[in-house]
Write an enzyme that holds these catalytic residues in place. Structure first.
Site, mmCIF file in Angstrom:
data_model
loop_
_atom_site.group_PDB
_atom_site.id
_atom_site.type_symbol
_atom_site.label_atom_id
_atom_site.label_comp_id
_atom_site.label_asym_id
_atom_site.label_seq_id
_atom_site.Cartn_x
_atom_site.Cartn_y
_atom_site.Cartn_z
ATOM 1 N N ARG A 127 -20.936 67.633 -3.896
ATOM 2 C CA ARG A 127 -19.832 66.708 -4.244
ATOM 3 C C ARG A 127 -18.617 66.915 -3.355
ATOM 4 N NH1 ARG A 127 -16.943 67.661 -8.536
ATOM 5 N NH2 ARG A 127 -18.664 68.311 -9.837
ATOM 6 N N TYR A 171 -5.622 43.253 2.694
ATOM 7 C CA TYR A 171 -6.947 43.123 2.106
ATOM 8 C C TYR A 171 -6.782 42.843 0.609
ATOM 9 C CZ TYR A 171 -11.529 44.210 0.333
ATOM 10 O OH TYR A 171 -12.721 44.137 -0.329
ATOM 11 N N ASP A 228 -3.970 50.905 7.254
ATOM 12 C CA ASP A 228 -5.365 50.453 7.219
ATOM 13 C C ASP A 228 -5.729 50.007 8.630
ATOM 14 O OD1 ASP A 228 -7.753 49.059 7.011
ATOM 15 O OD2 ASP A 228 -7.263 48.150 5.076
ATOM 16 N N LYS A 272 -17.165 48.403 8.144
ATOM 17 C CA LYS A 272 -16.937 47.331 9.133
ATOM 18 C C LYS A 272 -17.317 47.802 10.545
ATOM 19 C CE LYS A 272 -15.148 45.526 5.425
ATOM 20 N NZ LYS A 272 -15.997 44.855 4.470
HETATM 21 N N1 PLP Z 1 -9.616 47.173 4.318
HETATM 22 C C1 PLP Z 1 -9.992 46.052 4.941
HETATM 23 C C2 PLP Z 1 -9.139 45.521 6.059
HETATM 24 C C3 PLP Z 1 -11.172 45.400 4.569
HETATM 25 O O1 PLP Z 1 -11.534 44.268 5.207
HETATM 26 C C4 PLP Z 1 -11.959 45.936 3.509
HETATM 27 C C5 PLP Z 1 -13.198 45.273 3.052
HETATM 28 O O2 PLP Z 1 -13.431 44.102 3.330
HETATM 29 C C6 PLP Z 1 -11.522 47.085 2.878
HETATM 30 C C7 PLP Z 1 -10.361 47.698 3.307
HETATM 31 C C8 PLP Z 1 -12.315 47.702 1.747
HETATM 32 O O3 PLP Z 1 -13.446 48.343 2.262
HETATM 33 P P1 PLP Z 1 -14.831 48.535 1.468
HETATM 34 O O4 PLP Z 1 -15.414 47.177 1.247
HETATM 35 O O5 PLP Z 1 -15.622 49.413 2.392
HETATM 36 O O6 PLP Z 1 -14.501 49.199 0.177
#
Ligand code: PLP
Length: 387
Positions: free
Chosen positions: A56, A108, A181, A206
């Site tokens: 974990r 997001y 991000d 991604k």
């Molecule tokens: N940040 C961005 C810019 C995203 O496009 C996404 C998902 O589409 C996320 C965070 C969240 O990631 P996850 O889907 O891997 O949880």
């Protein structure tokens, strides 16, 4: 991309292709082994000979991907998580009731929704601010209680740009951290720590993985400090980690990221230029275009491209944009981004009415198909809808 480094400090493309040079120690296989064990042998003196005790808190299959990402971002340590959301939320879960957070209006959408719900339940104050306007952010921070300034740049789904240097200065001025991000640019195009960021977050689902077959996330810290120790504890306690097979697939995907990001970015630029003055298009949103309001800042803090993400607002409104997406034959209608296949999405229908996303917007994630085919497909779809 032209090499700009020496053998002692290899180019990121080289680091990626070699996957940190990790081989299988037992067989000398040129790729690392997968370690499915959830528990590890203890020596008679109660020590753990290889430093691993239980799966974990850590799994040995993670280590190469974490070190590679950490090196690319120029950080002190990276931690993998089971998704981008689990990485981002781990950081916010280090906060205490009464703390204040600033997040962007354009971000997001699922994290925005989570922040609203978590804030209400946890006693956090969250302000959603226009992050393209440094004065608005300056006016929103609260000395002594703002703990995190959260930034996404380019930001989903309009690709507006936030000035990282300005945000770092504002955050640090009130004793907060800047968390970025960096999913869309990847460390190949932007390294937020160079601009003063304290934490970098990725949806590794991604571009890092790049093949739409792994759900994973990551945080990278600029330094090991008290907050990072709390992040590590949240991960270890919650177990929000990818399985060994996902971690292994992630490293495999990362090895081609240099080529994929380069191609996706040049294709996005070609599409943006081609459709910028097209009669079927109301507006192309792409920071690589000189006409984009964030172009100058993007050109300063992104290098080697402006990412593989762009949005196109279709002339004729919401129904016309849904019809254009329906008429596409090569682009795949699906959510997500950063894979080898090009994806298109009518974003407003995903994000809902309280989103800043215009209703006529199609979000496009450029893959690695031939750019001419992607342009021709969009041309024929626009023509069909206009006829
Ligand atoms: N940040 C961005 C810019 C995203 O496009 C996404 C998902 O589409 C996320 C965070 C969240 O990631 P996850 O889907 O891997 O949880």
């Amino acid at each position: 991309m032209a090499a700009r480094t020496t053998p002692e400090t290899p180019h990121p493309d080289t680091l990626l292709a070699n996957g940190m040079g990790v081989h299988d120690a037992d067989t000398y296989g040129v790729i690392p082994a997968i370690h499915p064990a959830t528990t590890f042998l203890r020596a008679g003196d109660l020590s753990y000979p290889a430093g691993y005790s239980y799966a974990r808190p850590i799994n040995p299959t993670f280590t190469a991907a974490e070190q590679l990402l950490c090196t690319l971002e120029g950080g002190a340590e990276a931690l993998l998580f089971s998704s981008g959301m689990s990485a981002a939320t781990a950081l916010f879960q280090t906060l205490s009731p009464g703390d204040h957070v600033i997040a962007p209006q354009v971000m997001y959408w699922a994290l925005r929704r989570w922040l609203r719900g978590f804030a209400a339940q946890w006693g956090l104050a969250v302000d959603f601010v226009d992050m393209t306007d440094a004065d608005a952010v300056r006016a929103a921070v609260r000395t002594g209680s703002t703990r995190i300034l959260w930034v996404e740049t380019p930001a989903n789904p309009t690709w507006c740009i936030t000035d990282l240097t300005a945000m770092a200065e504002i955050a640090h001025g009130v004793g907060a951290i800047l968390a970025v991000d960096n999913t869309v640019p990847t460390p190949l195009l932007t390294r937020p720590i160079e601009f003063g960021a304290d934490i970098v977050m990725h949806s590794a689902t991604k571009y890092l993985n790049g093949h739409s077959d792994v759900l994973a996330g990551a945080l990278v810290t600029a330094r090991e400090d008290e907050r990072w120790a709390k992040v590590r504890a949240v991960r270890a306690d919650h177990g929000g980690i990818p399985g060994p097979f996902e971690a292994w697939l992630l490293l495999r995907g990362m090895r081609t990221m240099g080529l994929r990001v380069e191609r996706a970015s040049s294709t996005a630029m070609a599409i943006a230029r081609h459709f910028a003055n097209h009669p079927g298009v109301a507006e192309v949103l792409y920071p690589g275009l000189e006409s984009h309001s964030g172009h100058a800042v993007a050109a300063r803090q992104m290098r080697g491209g402006f990412s593989g993400m762009l949005s196109i607002r279709i002339a004729g409104g919401e129904q016309a944009s849904i019809d254009v997406a329906a008429a596409l034959e090569i682009w795949t209608r699906a959510t997500s981004l950063g894979g080898v296949e090009s994806l298109v999405e009518h974003r407003r229908s995903v994000e809902g009415a309280d989103s800043p996303c215009p209703p006529d917007l199609l979000r496009m994630s450029c893959g690695i198909e031939h750019p001419g085919d992607l342009i021709a497909d969009l041309e024929q779809a626009l023509e069909k809808v206009r006829a």
